[in-house]
Motif scaffolding. Structure first.
Motif, PDB file in Angstrom:
ATOM      1  N   GLN A  32       0.812  -1.212   0.000  1.00 52.94           N
ATOM      2  CA  GLN A  32       0.000   0.000   0.000  1.00 52.94           C
ATOM      3  C   GLN A  32       0.851   1.270   0.000  1.00 52.94           C
ATOM      4  O   GLN A  32       0.549   2.218  -0.717  1.00 52.94           O
ATOM      5  N   ALA A  33       1.922   1.290   0.770  1.00 51.21           N
ATOM      6  CA  ALA A  33       2.776   2.479   0.835  1.00 51.21           C
ATOM      7  C   ALA A  33       3.372   2.800  -0.535  1.00 51.21           C
ATOM      8  O   ALA A  33       3.381   3.960  -0.961  1.00 51.21           O
ATOM      9  N   LYS A  34       3.859   1.790  -1.236  1.00 49.89           N
ATOM     10  CA  LYS A  34       4.431   2.013  -2.567  1.00 49.89           C
ATOM     11  C   LYS A  34       3.365   2.436  -3.569  1.00 49.89           C
ATOM     12  O   LYS A  34       3.620   3.260  -4.449  1.00 49.89           O
ATOM     13  N   PHE A  35       2.190   1.871  -3.450  1.00 52.94           N
ATOM     14  CA  PHE A  35       1.106   2.293  -4.325  1.00 52.94           C
ATOM     15  C   PHE A  35       0.778   3.762  -4.075  1.00 52.94           C
ATOM     16  O   PHE A  35       0.646   4.542  -5.015  1.00 52.94           O
ATOM     17  N   ILE A  40      -1.520   5.700  -6.549  1.00 53.09           N
ATOM     18  CA  ILE A  40      -2.559   4.665  -6.625  1.00 53.09           C
ATOM     19  C   ILE A  40      -3.193   4.577  -5.247  1.00 53.09           C
ATOM     20  O   ILE A  40      -2.646   3.972  -4.338  1.00 53.09           O
ATOM     21  N   GLU A  41      -4.353   5.193  -5.112  1.00 51.97           N
ATOM     22  CA  GLU A  41      -4.928   5.420  -3.786  1.00 51.97           C
ATOM     23  C   GLU A  41      -6.165   4.587  -3.477  1.00 51.97           C
ATOM     24  O   GLU A  41      -6.988   4.989  -2.672  1.00 51.97           O
ATOM     25  N   TYR A  42      -6.287   3.453  -4.092  1.00 51.81           N
ATOM     26  CA  TYR A  42      -7.454   2.611  -3.838  1.00 51.81           C
ATOM     27  C   TYR A  42      -7.289   1.837  -2.537  1.00 51.81           C
ATOM     28  O   TYR A  42      -6.198   1.432  -2.171  1.00 51.81           O
ATOM     29  N   GLN A  43      -8.397   1.635  -1.876  1.00 56.83           N
ATOM     30  CA  GLN A  43      -8.405   0.810  -0.678  1.00 56.83           C
ATOM     31  C   GLN A  43      -9.138  -0.481  -1.033  1.00 56.83           C
ATOM     32  O   GLN A  43     -10.369  -0.510  -1.136  1.00 56.83           O
ATOM     33  N   PHE A  44      -8.378  -1.536  -1.254  1.00 53.95           N
ATOM     34  CA  PHE A  44      -8.964  -2.799  -1.685  1.00 53.95           C
ATOM     35  C   PHE A  44      -9.670  -3.481  -0.524  1.00 53.95           C
ATOM     36  O   PHE A  44      -9.154  -3.521   0.591  1.00 53.95           O
ATOM     37  N   ILE A  45     -10.866  -4.024  -0.803  1.00 53.72           N
ATOM     38  CA  ILE A  45     -11.682  -4.607   0.254  1.00 53.72           C
ATOM     39  C   ILE A  45     -12.068  -6.064  -0.001  1.00 53.72           C
ATOM     40  O   ILE A  45     -12.675  -6.695   0.853  1.00 53.72           O
ATOM     41  N   GLN A  46     -11.724  -6.570  -1.196  1.00 57.66           N
ATOM     42  CA  GLN A  46     -12.120  -7.946  -1.507  1.00 57.66           C
ATOM     43  C   GLN A  46     -11.162  -8.510  -2.544  1.00 57.66           C
ATOM     44  O   GLN A  46     -10.718  -7.796  -3.433  1.00 57.66           O
ATOM     45  N   ASP A  47     -10.856  -9.795  -2.433  1.00 60.58           N
ATOM     46  CA  ASP A  47     -10.087 -10.512  -3.446  1.00 60.58           C
ATOM     47  C   ASP A  47     -11.022 -11.488  -4.150  1.00 60.58           C
ATOM     48  O   ASP A  47     -11.799 -12.194  -3.492  1.00 60.58           O
ATOM     49  N   PHE A  67     -21.014   2.375  -7.648  1.00 61.64           N
ATOM     50  CA  PHE A  67     -20.421   1.094  -7.270  1.00 61.64           C
ATOM     51  C   PHE A  67     -19.297   0.661  -8.210  1.00 61.64           C
ATOM     52  O   PHE A  67     -18.947  -0.517  -8.259  1.00 61.64           O
ATOM     53  N   ALA A  68     -18.733   1.614  -8.951  1.00 68.48           N
ATOM     54  CA  ALA A  68     -17.629   1.300  -9.859  1.00 68.48           C
ATOM     55  C   ALA A  68     -16.495   0.643  -9.078  1.00 68.48           C
ATOM     56  O   ALA A  68     -16.238   0.994  -7.932  1.00 68.48           O
ATOM     57  N   GLN A  69     -15.829  -0.302  -9.735  1.00 70.37           N
ATOM     58  CA  GLN A  69     -14.737  -1.032  -9.088  1.00 70.37           C
ATOM     59  C   GLN A  69     -13.405  -0.749  -9.768  1.00 70.37           C
ATOM     60  O   GLN A  69     -13.308  -0.790 -10.992  1.00 70.37           O
ATOM     61  N   ALA A  70     -12.390  -0.481  -8.973  1.00 74.48           N
ATOM     62  CA  ALA A  70     -11.014  -0.516  -9.446  1.00 74.48           C
ATOM     63  C   ALA A  70     -10.550  -1.945  -9.221  1.00 74.48           C
ATOM     64  O   ALA A  70     -10.941  -2.592  -8.241  1.00 74.48           O
ATOM     65  N   LYS A  71      -9.704  -2.454 -10.131  1.00 77.78           N
ATOM     66  CA  LYS A  71      -9.244  -3.841 -10.045  1.00 77.78           C
ATOM     67  C   LYS A  71      -7.734  -3.896 -10.190  1.00 77.78           C
ATOM     68  O   LYS A  71      -7.167  -3.257 -11.082  1.00 77.78           O
ATOM     69  N   LEU A  72      -7.099  -4.674  -9.350  1.00 73.31           N
ATOM     70  CA  LEU A  72      -5.679  -4.981  -9.462  1.00 73.31           C
ATOM     71  C   LEU A  72      -5.603  -6.453  -9.841  1.00 73.31           C
ATOM     72  O   LEU A  72      -5.900  -7.332  -9.028  1.00 73.31           O
ATOM     73  N   VAL A  73      -5.219  -6.734 -11.094  1.00 71.38           N
ATOM     74  CA  VAL A  73      -5.332  -8.072 -11.675  1.00 71.38           C
ATOM     75  C   VAL A  73      -3.963  -8.723 -11.810  1.00 71.38           C
ATOM     76  O   VAL A  73      -3.017  -8.100 -12.303  1.00 71.38           O
ATOM     77  N   ARG A  74      -3.886 -10.012 -11.389  1.00 70.39           N
ATOM     78  CA  ARG A  74      -2.652 -10.773 -11.596  1.00 70.39           C
ATOM     79  C   ARG A  74      -2.983 -12.241 -11.822  1.00 70.39           C
ATOM     80  O   ARG A  74      -4.088 -12.706 -11.521  1.00 70.39           O
ATOM     81  N   VAL A  75      -2.016 -12.967 -12.351  1.00 74.65           N
ATOM     82  CA  VAL A  75      -2.189 -14.377 -12.673  1.00 74.65           C
ATOM     83  C   VAL A  75      -1.372 -15.220 -11.702  1.00 74.65           C
ATOM     84  O   VAL A  75      -0.175 -14.993 -11.526  1.00 74.65           O
ATOM     85  N   GLN A 135     -14.489  -2.191  -4.265  1.00 77.77           N
ATOM     86  CA  GLN A 135     -15.930  -2.036  -4.056  1.00 77.77           C
ATOM     87  C   GLN A 135     -16.556  -3.426  -4.128  1.00 77.77           C
ATOM     88  O   GLN A 135     -16.143  -4.255  -4.948  1.00 77.77           O
ATOM     89  N   LEU A 136     -17.530  -3.694  -3.290  1.00 78.56           N
ATOM     90  CA  LEU A 136     -18.208  -4.985  -3.323  1.00 78.56           C
ATOM     91  C   LEU A 136     -19.062  -5.121  -4.581  1.00 78.56           C
ATOM     92  O   LEU A 136     -19.454  -4.130  -5.194  1.00 78.56           O
ATOM     93  N   TYR A 137     -19.344  -6.351  -4.954  1.00 82.23           N
ATOM     94  CA  TYR A 137     -20.210  -6.629  -6.096  1.00 82.23           C
ATOM     95  C   TYR A 137     -21.608  -6.099  -5.811  1.00 82.23           C
ATOM     96  O   TYR A 137     -22.155  -6.285  -4.728  1.00 82.23           O
ATOM     97  N   HIS A 138     -22.186  -5.421  -6.809  1.00 83.35           N
ATOM     98  CA  HIS A 138     -23.533  -4.867  -6.703  1.00 83.35           C
ATOM     99  C   HIS A 138     -24.266  -5.202  -8.001  1.00 83.35           C
ATOM    100  O   HIS A 138     -24.055  -4.556  -9.032  1.00 83.35           O
ATOM    101  N   LYS A 139     -25.094  -6.228  -7.948  1.00 86.44           N
ATOM    102  CA  LYS A 139     -25.747  -6.775  -9.140  1.00 86.44           C
ATOM    103  C   LYS A 139     -26.445  -5.725  -9.992  1.00 86.44           C
ATOM    104  O   LYS A 139     -26.316  -5.722 -11.216  1.00 86.44           O
ATOM    105  N   GLU A 140     -27.159  -4.799  -9.393  1.00 86.27           N
ATOM    106  CA  GLU A 140     -27.911  -3.805 -10.150  1.00 86.27           C
ATOM    107  C   GLU A 140     -26.998  -2.823 -10.891  1.00 86.27           C
ATOM    108  O   GLU A 140     -27.436  -2.142 -11.822  1.00 86.27           O
ATOM    109  N   SER A 141     -25.750  -2.736 -10.489  1.00 87.24           N
ATOM    110  CA  SER A 141     -24.797  -1.820 -11.126  1.00 87.24           C
ATOM    111  C   SER A 141     -23.926  -2.520 -12.167  1.00 87.24           C
ATOM    112  O   SER A 141     -23.097  -1.880 -12.812  1.00 87.24           O
ATOM    113  N   GLU A 142     -24.111  -3.809 -12.318  1.00 87.65           N
ATOM    114  CA  GLU A 142     -23.298  -4.591 -13.250  1.00 87.65           C
ATOM    115  C   GLU A 142     -23.660  -4.247 -14.696  1.00 87.65           C
ATOM    116  O   GLU A 142     -24.833  -4.159 -15.059  1.00 87.65           O
TER     117      GLU A 142
END
Length: 183
Positions: A32-35, A40-47, A67-75, A135-142
């Motif tokens: 988080q500190a390096k981000f 990069i100031e997102y506070q991630f709440i779910q994997d 309910f927009a989501q920022a995503k940090l994606v890796r394989v 951000q948590l999943y929100h079906k109506e915003s999908e």
């Protein structure tokens, strides 16, 4: 950890510093500190984690505001082509997409900010993908956009005969049919 800017503002590739020896390797996947040092100031709440076989295309997905989501994606295992489409109406790159190969060898990550549609295709026999969201999943915003939209013309690096897409993704609108944007 290096943070590389892409041709689309706010969309960045993160490559960890990997420490290898005879036992294997170690790296910080998230610091988080390096981000924060790099804006990069997102506070991630779910994997979230997915497992898919070769030819699967997941996307293009997003959630609309608030309910927009920022995503940090890796394989974790395998290889994917990760794709992000800029849907920020006031952006100079609105409607443009960016893609990068992420795999378990290069250990790169794509930071997808709010205002983007996101998807990936599986290029290896199988792939396990992990992504953090703020951000948590929100079906109506999908929402979503068809993977094969002609306007976006994304090269998913797959033979069309091997493409596997969910029924849900097959009924998504084309880019020119969307009636939601991000400011």
């Amino acid at each position: 950890m290096t943070i590389e800017k892409t041709i689309i503002k706010d969309l960045v590739i993160i490559t960890p510093t990997v420490f290898e020896d005879s036992r294997g390797y170690f790296f910080e996947a998230y610091n988080q500190a390096k981000f924060l040092e790099n804006g990069i100031e997102y506070q991630f709440i779910q994997d979230n984690q997915s497992f898919s076989k070769r030819g699967v295309i997941r996307g293009l997905h997003l959630q609309i505001n608030p309910f927009a989501q920022a995503k940090l994606v890796r394989v974790l295992q395998g290889e994917i082509l990760d794709v992000a489409v800029d849907l920020r109406k006031k952006s100079s790159t609105y409607g443009q997409h960016f893609s990068v190969v992420l795999n378990s060898d290069n250990k790169k990550q794509l930071m997808v900010p709010h205002g983007f549609a996101h998807g990936f295709s599986v290029l290896s026999e199988t792939a396990s993908v992990l992504y953090k969201v703020d951000q948590l999943y929100h079906k109506e915003s999908e929402r979503g956009i068809r993977f094969d939209d002609a306007t976006l013309a994304i090269d998913w690096q797959l033979d069309p005969k091997e493409v596997i897409v969910s029924e849900k993704d097959l009924i998504l609108p084309n880019f020119n049919q969307i009636d939601w944007t991000f400011e």
